[in-house]
Scaffold this motif. Structure first.
Motif, PDB file in Angstrom:
ATOM      1  N   TRP A   4     -13.797 -42.169  11.283  1.00 39.22           N
ATOM      2  CA  TRP A   4     -14.401 -41.016  11.978  1.00 39.22           C
ATOM      3  C   TRP A   4     -14.917 -41.828  13.646  1.00 39.22           C
ATOM      4  O   TRP A   4     -15.891 -42.803  14.444  1.00 39.22           O
ATOM      5  N   TRP A   6      -6.809 -38.515  22.421  1.00 33.16           N
ATOM      6  CA  TRP A   6      -8.218 -39.190  22.255  1.00 33.16           C
ATOM      7  C   TRP A   6      -7.918 -40.682  22.830  1.00 33.16           C
ATOM      8  O   TRP A   6      -6.805 -41.101  22.464  1.00 33.16           O
ATOM      9  N   LEU A  31      -2.747 -36.914  18.399  1.00 35.74           N
ATOM     10  CA  LEU A  31      -3.058 -35.939  17.148  1.00 35.74           C
ATOM     11  C   LEU A  31      -1.167 -35.066  16.616  1.00 35.74           C
ATOM     12  O   LEU A  31      -0.964 -35.009  15.949  1.00 35.74           O
ATOM     13  N   SER A  58      -4.162 -33.160  23.078  1.00 36.04           N
ATOM     14  CA  SER A  58      -4.024 -33.622  22.086  1.00 36.04           C
ATOM     15  C   SER A  58      -4.091 -35.221  22.031  1.00 36.04           C
ATOM     16  O   SER A  58      -4.459 -35.551  20.832  1.00 36.04           O
ATOM     17  N   PHE A 118      -4.513 -37.332  10.958  1.00 27.65           N
ATOM     18  CA  PHE A 118      -5.702 -36.954  11.808  1.00 27.65           C
ATOM     19  C   PHE A 118      -6.454 -35.476  11.081  1.00 27.65           C
ATOM     20  O   PHE A 118      -6.189 -34.597  10.764  1.00 27.65           O
ATOM     21  N   ARG A 119      -8.209 -35.615  11.659  1.00 26.44           N
ATOM     22  CA  ARG A 119      -8.234 -34.376  10.797  1.00 26.44           C
ATOM     23  C   ARG A 119      -9.663 -34.082  12.039  1.00 26.44           C
ATOM     24  O   ARG A 119     -10.504 -34.710  12.199  1.00 26.44           O
ATOM     25  N   LEU A 120      -9.733 -32.622  12.487  1.00 23.13           N
ATOM     26  CA  LEU A 120     -10.135 -32.134  14.068  1.00 23.13           C
ATOM     27  C   LEU A 120     -11.469 -31.595  14.050  1.00 23.13           C
ATOM     28  O   LEU A 120     -10.751 -30.487  12.606  1.00 23.13           O
ATOM     29  N   LEU A 169     -13.345 -36.217  15.178  1.00 23.24           N
ATOM     30  CA  LEU A 169     -11.963 -37.001  14.876  1.00 23.24           C
ATOM     31  C   LEU A 169     -12.331 -37.877  13.965  1.00 23.24           C
ATOM     32  O   LEU A 169     -12.742 -39.718  14.025  1.00 23.24           O
TER      33      LEU A 169
END
Length: 181
Positions: free
Chosen positions: A69, A107, A26, A105, A44-46, A51
């Motif tokens: 997603w 994944w 991220l 950060s 990226f949007r957490l 995510l």
């Protein structure tokens, strides 16, 4: 499904491979694909449930970009692809059964072979069961992880089907609402 070579190796069995692993950093806005290729990520949007990732596919002959997603609660990656004109396929969502881990950060996903093709309002189809079985037979995946992947798949198929073959409705019902570009 190809037969195993006589020497016991898996080298000659084209579709047999260890589970595919990807990394999503991220902070660096990057994705390292299963072949080790580093790719730039636009967004990226957490969220509390997962995510979101949006990434172009520069130079790809058929796909312009995709968005995914990653939803740890459901053990899936849901992807929507955007196609170059004339290359559209007849499905709306591609769902991978994955193990998801995050450290800081970064994944990490481990793809456990099984995939779903969803045609919204019409059908859901399970793919690559043969790969899962071959991976177990060749000791690339334990029977316990394969069972977990199958149970995850059955749960997703049941949920998607019960919601009119609509992934987004099922995700919202399951407490994992999504927003897409």
């Amino acid at each position: 499904m190809a037969a195993a070579p006589d020497d016991g190796s898996i080298a000659d069995v084209a579709h047999i491979h260890p589970p595919k692993i990807e990394y999503f950093d991220l902070d660096a806005k990057s994705n390292t694909d299963p072949k080790g290729q580093l790719r730039s990520v636009d967004e990226f949007r957490l969220t509390p449930t997962g995510l979101y990732m949006f990434r172009p596919l520069a130079g790809h002959p058929k796909i312009s970009h995709f968005e995914s997603w990653f939803l740890p609660k459901l053990n899936i990656r849901v992807t929507r692809q955007s196609w170059h004109p004339g290359h559209q396929l007849d499905f709306d969502f591609y769902v991978d059964v994955v193990e998801i881990n995050a450290i800081g950060s970064v994944w990490k996903t481990t793809d456990l072979y099984l995939d779903l093709i969803v045609r919204t309002g019409h059908s859901v189809t399970v793919l690559d069961t043969d790969e899962l079985i071959s991976a177990v037979q060749h000791n690339l995946l334990s029977a316990e992880r394969a069972q977990w992947a199958l149970e995850t798949t059955y749960s997703a198929v049941s949920g998607i089907s019960a919601h009119g073959h609509d992934v987004i409705r099922w995700l919202t019902y399951s407490g994992c609402p999504t927003t897409w570009r």
